[in-house]
Structures are given as C-alpha cells and as structure tokens.
Design a protein around this motif. Structure first.
Motif, PDB file in Angstrom:
ATOM      1  N   ILE A   5       0.839  -1.199   0.000  1.00 36.17           N
ATOM      2  CA  ILE A   5       0.000   0.000   0.000  1.00 36.17           C
ATOM      3  C   ILE A   5       0.873   1.247   0.000  1.00 36.17           C
ATOM      4  CG2 ILE A   5      -1.646   1.330   1.380  1.00 36.17           C
ATOM      5  CD1 ILE A   5      -3.014  -1.320   2.035  1.00 36.17           C
ATOM      6  N   SER A   6       1.967   1.234   0.767  1.00 39.35           N
ATOM      7  CA  SER A   6       2.877   2.384   0.769  1.00 39.35           C
ATOM      8  C   SER A   6       3.456   2.614  -0.615  1.00 39.35           C
ATOM      9  CB  SER A   6       3.997   2.168   1.784  1.00 39.35           C
ATOM     10  OG  SER A   6       3.463   2.096   3.076  1.00 39.35           O
ATOM     11  N   ALA A   7       3.880   1.541  -1.271  1.00 39.74           N
ATOM     12  CA  ALA A   7       4.433   1.661  -2.623  1.00 39.74           C
ATOM     13  C   ALA A   7       3.383   2.172  -3.595  1.00 39.74           C
ATOM     14  CB  ALA A   7       4.975   0.310  -3.087  1.00 39.74           C
ATOM     15  N   LEU A   8       2.141   1.692  -3.458  1.00 36.36           N
ATOM     16  CA  LEU A   8       1.065   2.161  -4.333  1.00 36.36           C
ATOM     17  C   LEU A   8       0.814   3.638  -4.110  1.00 36.36           C
ATOM     18  CD1 LEU A   8      -1.292   1.815  -6.303  1.00 36.36           C
ATOM     19  CD2 LEU A   8      -2.709   1.380  -4.327  1.00 36.36           C
ATOM     20  N   ARG A   9       0.728   4.044  -2.861  1.00 37.50           N
ATOM     21  CA  ARG A   9       0.477   5.460  -2.586  1.00 37.50           C
ATOM     22  C   ARG A   9       1.555   6.325  -3.213  1.00 37.50           C
ATOM     23  NH1 ARG A   9      -1.936   4.234   3.066  1.00 37.50           N
ATOM     24  NH2 ARG A   9      -4.125   4.272   2.507  1.00 37.50           N
ATOM     25  N   GLU A  10       2.802   5.858  -3.142  1.00 41.80           N
ATOM     26  CA  GLU A  10       3.891   6.619  -3.757  1.00 41.80           C
ATOM     27  C   GLU A  10       3.753   6.637  -5.270  1.00 41.80           C
ATOM     28  OE1 GLU A  10       8.659   6.198  -3.895  1.00 41.80           O
ATOM     29  OE2 GLU A  10       7.708   6.144  -1.919  1.00 41.80           O
ATOM     30  N   SER A  11       3.395   5.483  -5.894  1.00 44.66           N
ATOM     31  CA  SER A  11       3.276   5.435  -7.352  1.00 44.66           C
ATOM     32  C   SER A  11       2.040   6.176  -7.841  1.00 44.66           C
ATOM     33  CB  SER A  11       3.253   3.996  -7.849  1.00 44.66           C
ATOM     34  OG  SER A  11       2.032   3.378  -7.541  1.00 44.66           O
ATOM     35  N   ALA A  12       1.028   6.287  -6.999  1.00 36.66           N
ATOM     36  CA  ALA A  12      -0.207   6.969  -7.396  1.00 36.66           C
ATOM     37  C   ALA A  12      -0.247   8.401  -6.892  1.00 36.66           C
ATOM     38  CB  ALA A  12      -1.415   6.206  -6.853  1.00 36.66           C
ATOM     39  N   GLU A  13       0.875   8.863  -6.366  1.00 39.41           N
ATOM     40  CA  GLU A  13       0.930  10.185  -5.744  1.00 39.41           C
ATOM     41  C   GLU A  13       0.462  11.301  -6.673  1.00 39.41           C
ATOM     42  OE1 GLU A  13       4.582  12.878  -4.198  1.00 39.41           O
ATOM     43  OE2 GLU A  13       4.534  10.804  -3.509  1.00 39.41           O
ATOM     44  N   GLU A  14       0.760  11.215  -7.942  1.00 39.27           N
ATOM     45  CA  GLU A  14       0.429  12.281  -8.881  1.00 39.27           C
ATOM     46  C   GLU A  14      -0.993  12.165  -9.430  1.00 39.27           C
ATOM     47  OE1 GLU A  14       2.724  14.832  -9.526  1.00 39.27           O
ATOM     48  OE2 GLU A  14       3.678  13.820  -7.842  1.00 39.27           O
ATOM     49  N   ASP A  15      -1.722  11.094  -9.121  1.00 41.26           N
ATOM     50  CA  ASP A  15      -3.028  10.894  -9.736  1.00 41.26           C
ATOM     51  C   ASP A  15      -4.098  11.869  -9.256  1.00 41.26           C
ATOM     52  OD1 ASP A  15      -2.168   9.024 -11.477  1.00 41.26           O
ATOM     53  OD2 ASP A  15      -2.938   7.304 -10.381  1.00 41.26           O
ATOM     54  N   PHE A  16      -3.851  12.591  -8.175  1.00 35.91           N
ATOM     55  CA  PHE A  16      -4.824  13.596  -7.761  1.00 35.91           C
ATOM     56  C   PHE A  16      -4.509  14.954  -8.380  1.00 35.91           C
ATOM     57  CE2 PHE A  16      -1.538  14.303  -4.653  1.00 35.91           C
ATOM     58  CZ  PHE A  16      -1.590  15.666  -4.401  1.00 35.91           C
ATOM     59  N   LEU A  17      -3.398  15.048  -9.112  1.00 38.59           N
ATOM     60  CA  LEU A  17      -3.033  16.300  -9.765  1.00 38.59           C
ATOM     61  C   LEU A  17      -3.609  16.355 -11.177  1.00 38.59           C
ATOM     62  CD1 LEU A  17       0.730  16.478  -8.750  1.00 38.59           C
ATOM     63  CD2 LEU A  17      -1.172  17.744  -7.730  1.00 38.59           C
ATOM     64  N   LEU A  18      -4.110  17.515 -11.549  1.00 32.27           N
ATOM     65  CA  LEU A  18      -4.609  17.759 -12.906  1.00 32.27           C
ATOM     66  C   LEU A  18      -3.790  18.880 -13.525  1.00 32.27           C
ATOM     67  CD1 LEU A  18      -8.516  17.828 -12.592  1.00 32.27           C
ATOM     68  CD2 LEU A  18      -7.133  16.148 -13.808  1.00 32.27           C
ATOM     69  N   GLY A  19      -3.301  18.643 -14.733  1.00 35.11           N
ATOM     70  CA  GLY A  19      -2.615  19.706 -15.461  1.00 35.11           C
ATOM     71  C   GLY A  19      -3.622  20.748 -15.918  1.00 35.11           C
ATOM     72  N   GLU A  20      -3.098  21.863 -16.390  1.00 32.87           N
ATOM     73  CA  GLU A  20      -3.972  22.969 -16.808  1.00 32.87           C
ATOM     74  C   GLU A  20      -5.018  22.548 -17.838  1.00 32.87           C
ATOM     75  OE1 GLU A  20      -2.356  27.278 -16.856  1.00 32.87           O
ATOM     76  OE2 GLU A  20      -0.773  25.971 -17.646  1.00 32.87           O
ATOM     77  N   GLN A  21      -4.628  21.712 -18.797  1.00 31.77           N
ATOM     78  CA  GLN A  21      -5.535  21.316 -19.879  1.00 31.77           C
ATOM     79  C   GLN A  21      -6.097  19.913 -19.701  1.00 31.77           C
ATOM     80  OE1 GLN A  21      -6.357  23.676 -22.067  1.00 31.77           O
ATOM     81  NE2 GLN A  21      -4.974  24.983 -20.906  1.00 31.77           N
ATOM     82  N   GLU A  22      -5.780  19.245 -18.603  1.00 29.50           N
ATOM     83  CA  GLU A  22      -6.192  17.853 -18.416  1.00 29.50           C
ATOM     84  C   GLU A  22      -7.678  17.764 -18.054  1.00 29.50           C
ATOM     85  OE1 GLU A  22      -4.290  13.874 -16.366  1.00 29.50           O
ATOM     86  OE2 GLU A  22      -3.690  15.844 -15.629  1.00 29.50           O
ATOM     87  N   ASN A  23      -8.371  16.778 -18.618  1.00 27.73           N
ATOM     88  CA  ASN A  23      -9.800  16.590 -18.398  1.00 27.73           C
ATOM     89  C   ASN A  23     -10.023  15.680 -17.186  1.00 27.73           C
ATOM     90  OD1 ASN A  23     -12.428  15.227 -18.615  1.00 27.73           O
ATOM     91  ND2 ASN A  23     -12.612  16.358 -20.536  1.00 27.73           N
ATOM     92  N   ALA A  24     -10.744  16.198 -16.178  1.00 28.61           N
ATOM     93  CA  ALA A  24     -10.990  15.440 -14.945  1.00 28.61           C
ATOM     94  C   ALA A  24     -11.802  14.180 -15.214  1.00 28.61           C
ATOM     95  CB  ALA A  24     -11.699  16.322 -13.925  1.00 28.61           C
ATOM     96  N   ASN A  25     -12.816  14.262 -16.080  1.00 25.48           N
ATOM     97  CA  ASN A  25     -13.654  13.091 -16.355  1.00 25.48           C
ATOM     98  C   ASN A  25     -12.862  11.960 -16.996  1.00 25.48           C
ATOM     99  OD1 ASN A  25     -15.991  14.186 -15.245  1.00 25.48           O
ATOM    100  ND2 ASN A  25     -16.512  15.217 -17.169  1.00 25.48           N
TER     101      ASN A  25
END
Length: 172
Positions: A5-25
């Motif tokens: 779970i710790s490794a997953l959290r680290e690998s998924a760390e950026e998944d809550f970030l959205l770039g300026e043009q990235e579509n949330a849906n």
C-alpha cells in the motif's frame, strides 16, 4: 503497515493532480472503477457462489453505496470478515490500484435457471488539485525533500471537487 500500500500510494501520488488542460472526467474514467467478481458462474441448487463487489481507485475519493444490488433467487449470506482487512493493492493491466471490498456474499441458488446479478451503484466524490502553473522541468526530489516541501509549502493550484456515480456491470 502494508508495504504494498505504501508503494502504491507513492506510485499513485500524482493521480490527484490535474494539469492545466487535463480533463478530470477522463482521469476519473481511467482511475476509478467498480467490478463484480464471481468465483464461478454456474452452480447447482444449494451450491455456493461467492460474489465480491469491488471498488478500484487511484484517486482521492470518498464513496458511498447509493443502490445495493438485489439478489433475487438466492439465499444470501454476507461475509462480514471481508470488510475488516482494509484496502489492498491489486493490479489491473499492470497498473496498481487500491482495492476496497464493497460487499462480499455467499449466494446459494434456490431453484434452477439463469439469474442476473444486479450492479451495485456508488456515489463518489473525487478531489483533484488543478495546477495553475506551467509544468517546468525540475530535477526529481528525494522522498525526504517531498515531505518537507509538502509540509512547508502551499500547493500550487486550486482544489476541484467532482461527483460521479459508478456501477458494476450486470452479471449472469
């Protein structure tokens, strides 16, 4: 703590970030899903089938069941110990996800015939941080630098909340 779970959290760390043009849906569609797993798809009258409804996520989300599946034609025994273990890491197409068991039951057919298991429906609140800065190339930071940076600085961006209703597929 579970090292997976710790490794997953680290690998998924950026998944809550959205770039300026990235579509949330689009990001939600790729990183949040509900599945029904059956240990078998046919059984005799009186023979047990284990049905497990699972939520897979790589996002910051809160979920609640909005529609429980009806299980007509079966005796139903909930397996309460299935809920006590917390999330585990499972890979889908090589990508690690946090897997939460929504419901795990033993189903015993009461009569012969084909039955359809209804989907479970979940309401999900997902939170993203929308970047308001251009992505500039910076050298990778050590885990310690990331911790201090997160503690000492405000995130660059604005929080966005999204609400999505997901359901598993119908299964025969």
């Amino acid at each position: 703590r579970n090292p997976g779970i710790s490794a997953l959290r680290e690998s998924a760390e950026e998944d809550f970030l959205l770039g300026e043009q990235e579509n949330a849906n689009d990001k939600i569609r790729r990183n949040l899903l509900v599945k029904l797993d059956l240990d078998k798809t046919s059984a005799y009258v009186g023979e047990c089938i284990v049905a497990t409804y699972k939520l897979y996520t790589r996002l910051r989300s809160e979920s609640r069941v909005s529609k429980r599946p009806s299980m007509n034609g079966f005796s139903v025994y909930d397996m309460s110990e299935a809920y006590s273990g917390g999330p585990v890491v499972e890979k889908i197409n090589g990508k690690p996800f946090m897997m939460h068991i929504i419901r795990k039951t033993q189903l015993i057919p009461l009569q012969e015939g084909n039955f359809v298991l209804d989907p479970v429906e979940l309401e999900n609140n997902i939170r993203f941080l929308r970047s308001n800065t251009k992505n500039t190339a910076t050298p990778p930071k050590s885990p310690l630098e990331k911790i201090f940076e997160n503690l000492l600085s405000e995130p660059a961006g604005e929080w966005e909340d999204h609400r999505v209703t997901l359901s598993s597929e119908h299964r025969n």
